[in-house]
Scaffold this active site. Structure first.
Site, PDB file in Angstrom:
ATOM      1  CG  ASP A   1     -27.613  -2.411 -10.862  1.00  0.00           C
ATOM      2  OD1 ASP A   1     -28.125  -3.536 -10.735  1.00  0.00           O
ATOM      3  OD2 ASP A   1     -28.179  -1.471 -11.446  1.00  0.00           O
ATOM      4  CD  GLN A   2     -20.521   0.501  -8.481  1.00  0.00           C
ATOM      5  OE1 GLN A   2     -21.323   0.718  -9.387  1.00  0.00           O
ATOM      6  NE2 GLN A   2     -19.220   0.698  -8.632  1.00  0.00           N
TER       7      GLN A   2
END
Length: 397
Positions: free
Chosen positions: A167-168
């Site tokens: 996600d990051q």
């Protein structure tokens, strides 16, 4: 003036990855109009840590944005959405494959309203390929990318990275892609479609592993915190935790032994070269080093090696990292005011720019906080807005 001031983004993202991307753009001045479902809002509004029923997780990922609560699936809601898109630069979404199409908000439909739009999509597997319709969460995507196979110790199971790495990373790639598309649009006047897959992003950080496989037909086994070609390069036990040490040359090895008073290791013929240290690392050298480091605190080892100008870092807890003078000096913790939570400390902006610094100063919006403001800009009268609210098509604060 921030570099993205004047850029308007209609933001359908929720949860982590997409919201991170638009947060980064908001930090540098973009006007982010976050579209949220009435009565529900972003999934992240329900994620811990919570205070008085409000999510600090949501606050961090959505600081500085505007919340417009509208049912985009209804004809009336779609009319509002198209009104916002008509004057926007970017549409951003991270739904499951096909979701925007089912709502009548595909790239092709939106281009009819705004031919120059930049349409940015992010999901687990992207918009192409045999798995494009498959749901993928960070854990599964770390597994499928090969990252888990490269993470962990040789005698243990494959291990995910602690944070939501996919996600990051994908949110960061998405923000960069949008900026590249904005540069292209400035030069040519043309928008385009952006397609980011979390699986691609995770696969991209396998370093040399794919090339090693291509050249040799195999990939070395997991090595934990060590590095096969440098020794010692590992994490070692201290009296109160662990400390990471990296010694990359024979000269550094001599200085390392001097700094920790390991004269016997310095003189030992088995450890005179990097190659020989590697040959004997698991069979005795690591244990010999830990016999010394385990009698000191991790910060004592760190101090001694830093004084000798050697690479070393204590393995910090989150609390210790937050209290680090370096983190404070780099303003990686900032205090913002959030209407739901109050004053709260969140991670700061990573990107440092001398002429156009970014950063958030206020928190996330309440659900539907800016609905009235934007509908008024679109020419809606108060009576119309009240009717839409009663019908559940919009939500206003």
């Amino acid at each position: 003036m921030k570099p993205l001031e004047g850029v308007k983004i209609v933001d359908f993202t929720q949860a982590h990855a997409g919201s991170l991307a638009t947060m980064l753009l908001s930090d540098f001045g973009a006007e982010v109009m976050k579209i949220e479902r009435p009565g529900v809002g972003d999934l992240a509004r329900y994620w811990a840590p919570m205070k008085d029923g409000n999510s600090a997780y949501y606050t961090y990922l959505n600081r500085g944005k505007k919340s417009i609560s509208v049912n985009a699936s209804s004809p009336e809601g779609k009319e509002i959405i198209f009104g916002l898109i008509k004057d926007a630069d970017v549409v951003c979404e991270n739904f499951k494959y096909g979701s925007m199409e089912r709502m009548g908000l595909s790239y092709e439909e939106i281009k009819k309203v705004n031919p120059e739009i930049i349409y940015a999509s992010l999901n687990g597997f992207g918009q192409t390929g045999p798995m494009k319709k498959t749901i993928g969460l960070d854990l599964q995507l770390q597994a499928m990318s090969g990252l888990m196979d490269r993470t962990g110790f040789p005698d243990g199971p494959p291990t995910k990275a602690g944070p939501a790495m996919g996600d990051q990373l994908s949110g960061t790639y998405l923000a960069m892609a949008i900026n590249l598309a904005l540069v292209h649009k400035k030069k040519t006047g043309k928008g385009q479609k952006i397609d980011i897959a979390i699986l691609d992003c995770l696969f991209s950080i396998l370093e040399a592993a794919p090339m090693t496989y291509c050249l040799t037909g195999s990939v070395p086994e997991r090595v934990g915190n060590s590095y096969p070609s440098i020794s010692p390069y590992d994490t070692f036990r201290a009296a109160d935790g662990y400390v990471s040490i990296g010694i990359s040359t024979d000269r550094q090895w001599q200085k390392f032994c001097d700094a920790l008073g390991m004269e016997d290791l310095k003189q030992d013929e088995r450890y005179q070269t990097n190659e020989s240290r590697g040959d004997h690392y698991e069979s005795g050298l690591k244990q010999a080093i830990e016999k010394v480091t385990s009698k000191m605190s991790k910060f004592e080892v760190e101090r001694k090696l830093r004084e000798a100008r050697l690479a070393c870092g204590a393995v910090c807890t989150v609390k210790e990292a937050m209290e680090s003078e370096q983190i404070k000096a780099r303003q990686m913790l900032i205090e913002i005011h959030d209407k739901a939570i109050g004053d709260i400390v969140v991670p700061g902006t990573v990107i440092r720019m001398s002429e156009t610094p970014g950063g958030g100063t206020y928190g996330a919006p309440l659900l539907g906080e800016h609905t009235r403001e934007y509908l008024e800009k679109l020419g809606y009268a108060e009576e119309q807005m009240q009717t839409l609210a009663e019908q559940g098509i919009i939500e206003m604060v």
